[in-house]
Design a protein around this motif. Structure first.
Motif, PDB file in Angstrom:
ATOM      1  N   GLU A 161     -15.197  -7.832  12.494  1.00  0.00           N
ATOM      2  CA  GLU A 161     -14.773  -6.687  12.708  1.00  0.00           C
ATOM      3  C   GLU A 161     -15.483  -5.731  11.740  1.00  0.00           C
ATOM      4  N   ALA A 162     -16.331  -4.750  12.089  1.00  0.00           N
ATOM      5  CA  ALA A 162     -16.743  -3.799  11.044  1.00  0.00           C
ATOM      6  C   ALA A 162     -15.826  -3.145  10.159  1.00  0.00           C
ATOM      7  N   ASP A 163     -14.868  -2.779  10.649  1.00  0.00           N
ATOM      8  CA  ASP A 163     -13.738  -1.837   9.849  1.00  0.00           C
ATOM      9  C   ASP A 163     -12.971  -2.813   8.945  1.00  0.00           C
ATOM     10  N   LEU A 164     -12.947  -3.952   9.120  1.00  0.00           N
ATOM     11  CA  LEU A 164     -12.341  -4.898   8.334  1.00  0.00           C
ATOM     12  C   LEU A 164     -13.490  -5.376   7.192  1.00  0.00           C
ATOM     13  N   LYS A 165     -14.595  -5.531   7.427  1.00  0.00           N
ATOM     14  CA  LYS A 165     -15.538  -5.784   6.365  1.00  0.00           C
ATOM     15  C   LYS A 165     -15.599  -4.618   5.234  1.00  0.00           C
ATOM     16  N   LYS A 166     -15.359  -3.676   5.459  1.00  0.00           N
ATOM     17  CA  LYS A 166     -15.586  -2.337   4.969  1.00  0.00           C
ATOM     18  C   LYS A 166     -14.428  -2.307   3.749  1.00  0.00           C
ATOM     19  N   VAL A 167     -13.184  -3.143   3.864  1.00  0.00           N
ATOM     20  CA  VAL A 167     -12.185  -2.994   2.989  1.00  0.00           C
ATOM     21  C   VAL A 167     -12.334  -4.273   2.161  1.00  0.00           C
ATOM     22  N   ILE A 168     -13.085  -5.420   2.420  1.00  0.00           N
ATOM     23  CA  ILE A 168     -12.925  -6.576   1.718  1.00  0.00           C
ATOM     24  C   ILE A 168     -13.797  -6.442   0.439  1.00  0.00           C
ATOM     25  N   MET A 169     -13.174  -6.199  -0.506  1.00  0.00           N
ATOM     26  CA  MET A 169     -13.963  -5.672  -1.781  1.00  0.00           C
ATOM     27  C   MET A 169     -14.587  -6.867  -2.380  1.00  0.00           C
ATOM     28  N   LYS A 213      -7.563   1.700   2.216  1.00  0.00           N
ATOM     29  CA  LYS A 213      -7.461   0.848   0.832  1.00  0.00           C
ATOM     30  C   LYS A 213      -8.478  -0.442   0.611  1.00  0.00           C
ATOM     31  N   GLN A 214      -8.411  -1.228  -0.198  1.00  0.00           N
ATOM     32  CA  GLN A 214      -9.198  -2.408  -0.217  1.00  0.00           C
ATOM     33  C   GLN A 214      -8.348  -3.756  -0.409  1.00  0.00           C
ATOM     34  N   ALA A 215      -8.893  -4.854  -0.077  1.00  0.00           N
ATOM     35  CA  ALA A 215      -8.206  -6.156  -0.265  1.00  0.00           C
ATOM     36  C   ALA A 215      -9.167  -7.343  -0.736  1.00  0.00           C
ATOM     37  N   ILE A 216      -8.764  -8.373  -1.129  1.00  0.00           N
ATOM     38  CA  ILE A 216      -9.446  -9.309  -1.587  1.00  0.00           C
ATOM     39  C   ILE A 216      -9.377 -10.683  -0.904  1.00  0.00           C
ATOM     40  N   TYR A 221       0.889  -1.187  -0.128  1.00  0.00           N
ATOM     41  CA  TYR A 221       0.073  -0.103  -0.038  1.00  0.00           C
ATOM     42  C   TYR A 221       0.986   1.328  -0.020  1.00  0.00           C
ATOM     43  N   GLN A 222       1.920   1.308   0.821  1.00  0.00           N
ATOM     44  CA  GLN A 222       2.604   2.513   0.642  1.00  0.00           C
ATOM     45  C   GLN A 222       3.442   2.709  -0.625  1.00  0.00           C
ATOM     46  N   ASP A 223       3.676   1.339  -1.383  1.00  0.00           N
ATOM     47  CA  ASP A 223       4.205   1.578  -2.658  1.00  0.00           C
ATOM     48  C   ASP A 223       3.472   1.881  -3.672  1.00  0.00           C
ATOM     49  N   GLY A 224       2.097   2.225  -3.435  1.00  0.00           N
ATOM     50  CA  GLY A 224       1.103   2.588  -4.425  1.00  0.00           C
ATOM     51  C   GLY A 224       0.158   1.617  -4.818  1.00  0.00           C
ATOM     52  N   ALA A 225       0.095   0.398  -4.310  1.00  0.00           N
ATOM     53  CA  ALA A 225      -0.867  -0.519  -4.665  1.00  0.00           C
ATOM     54  C   ALA A 225      -2.222  -0.069  -3.845  1.00  0.00           C
ATOM     55  N   ASP A 226      -3.537  -0.253  -4.443  1.00  0.00           N
ATOM     56  CA  ASP A 226      -4.626   0.159  -3.515  1.00  0.00           C
ATOM     57  C   ASP A 226      -5.718  -1.147  -3.539  1.00  0.00           C
ATOM     58  N   ILE A 227      -5.341  -2.124  -4.055  1.00  0.00           N
ATOM     59  CA  ILE A 227      -6.007  -3.537  -3.774  1.00  0.00           C
ATOM     60  C   ILE A 227      -5.117  -4.827  -3.859  1.00  0.00           C
ATOM     61  N   VAL A 228      -5.021  -5.401  -2.659  1.00  0.00           N
ATOM     62  CA  VAL A 228      -4.119  -6.784  -2.480  1.00  0.00           C
ATOM     63  C   VAL A 228      -4.921  -7.800  -1.932  1.00  0.00           C
ATOM     64  N   TYR A 229      -4.482  -8.887  -2.693  1.00  0.00           N
ATOM     65  CA  TYR A 229      -5.287 -10.157  -2.822  1.00  0.00           C
ATOM     66  C   TYR A 229      -4.461 -11.114  -1.997  1.00  0.00           C
ATOM     67  N   HIS A 230      -5.006 -11.850  -1.270  1.00  0.00           N
ATOM     68  CA  HIS A 230      -4.420 -12.607  -0.141  1.00  0.00           C
ATOM     69  C   HIS A 230      -4.387 -14.278  -0.333  1.00  0.00           C
TER      70      HIS A 230
END
Length: 353
Positions: A274-282, A259-262, A232-241
């Protein structure tokens, strides 16, 4: 259209028997010791149907791969009236074979090993107990009484790549793999191919948490968080794990960075509390381990024997994307088109990066 619950019926061939597959993901928490569950009141107990399941590292409660397997086991308990028992290995997975033998000696049949790491232990145990039936997730059959439950992870990951590339504003994505082995590289290969089918010049950072053979990468949220933070620091806005329990760290990094994650394996929008984590799971690349486990048990009950593999791909909705949260509703048409091309053979997804 895509569905977070994959309600579609799917035909799957297991040991020569045509099976109908339709189930829902789920999971629950547990410690690292074995847990025995009594039969549900929803179905009479099937005489002699005692099912044993040995989890991969991380055990029950990982909100991902293991929990999906348990959902299939639990479904067998409710719908088939089976007696069930589940066991979790030591943190380093060194006692996998011991768990299988423990279940065999206790009279459980069939017995399921969750994860490719069980491959050799399943083979040895199956040869020692030729009258029992075994199944192993993510590994091919290697004995006459072993059924391999395989998945086209690269196909589901391709769809994740299509969605991510279309949603990315920076044209920069990330992939975090738990362990650098051939199985997890299938996730990477499909994700990269799908993303590049949308934007040929898209940048994709890749980081594996541990080398091949070191399975601690599937249970290291701290390492997952550090890897994703760097992306994310390097510029990615979505990370898939594709990193099991370590994905929690990826979600935490996404939330902190805005940012967002998959997610992976299960619909992690639904399994993460966790509600704050739900918000980022695209979205999540759903791998229907629950269906594979349940259909193997159902086939066993019907008299099917091992020695064959069952493959769960996009044709049978064995893999796919969740739509929970509505974050990818605007790209559903493009994802559906990509799926159609894979199913009809117009697109062949690579299994290696």
């Amino acid at each position: 259209m895509l569905s977070s619950r994959f309600g579609k019926m799917a035909m799957v061939t297991t040991a020569g028997v045509m099976l109908m597959a339709a189930a829902a993901c789920g999971g629950s928490d547990s410690g690292t010791t074995g847990a025995t569950s009594g039969a549900s009141s929803e179905a009479p107990k099937a005489a002699g149907l005692k099912i044993g399941l040995a989890f991969d590292v991380g055990g029950r409660g990982d909100k991902s791969f293991n929990d999906s397997a348990y959902a299939g086991l639990e479904r067998a308990q409710k719908e088939l009236g089976a007696e069930i028992k589940d066991l979790s290995p030591a943190a380093d997975g060194s006692n996998r074979g011991e768990l299988l033998r423990q279940l065999a000696d206790a009279g459980y049949n069939p017995i399921i090993g969750v994860g490719f790491a069980y491959g050799e232990d399943i083979k040895k145990t199956a040869l020692e107990y030729p009258d029992l039936q075994f199944a192993v997730v993510d590994s091919a059959s290697n004995a006459p009484n072993v059924t391999g439950l395989l998945f086209a992870e690269e196909q589901g990951s391709y769809l994740a790549g299509v969605a991510a590339a279309d949603k990315s504003k920076s044209s920069h994505l990330g992939f975090v793999g738990g362990v650098e082995n051939d199985l997890i590289k299938k996730f990477q290969a499909g994700f990269e191919a799908g993303a590049k089918s949308v934007k040929a010049d898209i940048k994709i950072d890749v980081k594996y948490l541990t080398p091949d053979g070191d399975f601690s990468g599937f249970k290291a949220p701290d390492k997952g968080k550090i890897a994703a933070e760097k992306m994310y620091q390097d510029g990615a806005d979505i990370v898939y794990h594709a990193s099991g329990d370590s994905g929690l760290g990826v979600f935490q990094a996404a939330a902190a960075a805005g940012k967002q994650a998959i997610g992976v394996d299960s619909d992690q929008y639904e399994t993460v509390k966790e509600a704050d984590l739900k918000k980022v799971i695209m979205t999540s690349m759903i791998k229907r381990v629950d269906v594979g486990v349940f259909e193997f048990i159902k086939a066993f009950q019907g008299g099917a024997k091992g020695g064959t593999d069952s493959v769960y791909d996009l044709k049978v909705d064995g893999v796919g994307l969740s739509t929970s949260g509505g974050f990818i509703d605007d790209v559903t048409a493009k994802v559906d088109e990509a799926k159609k091309k894979i199913v009809d053979g117009s697109v062949t997804v690579p299994a290696k990066p």
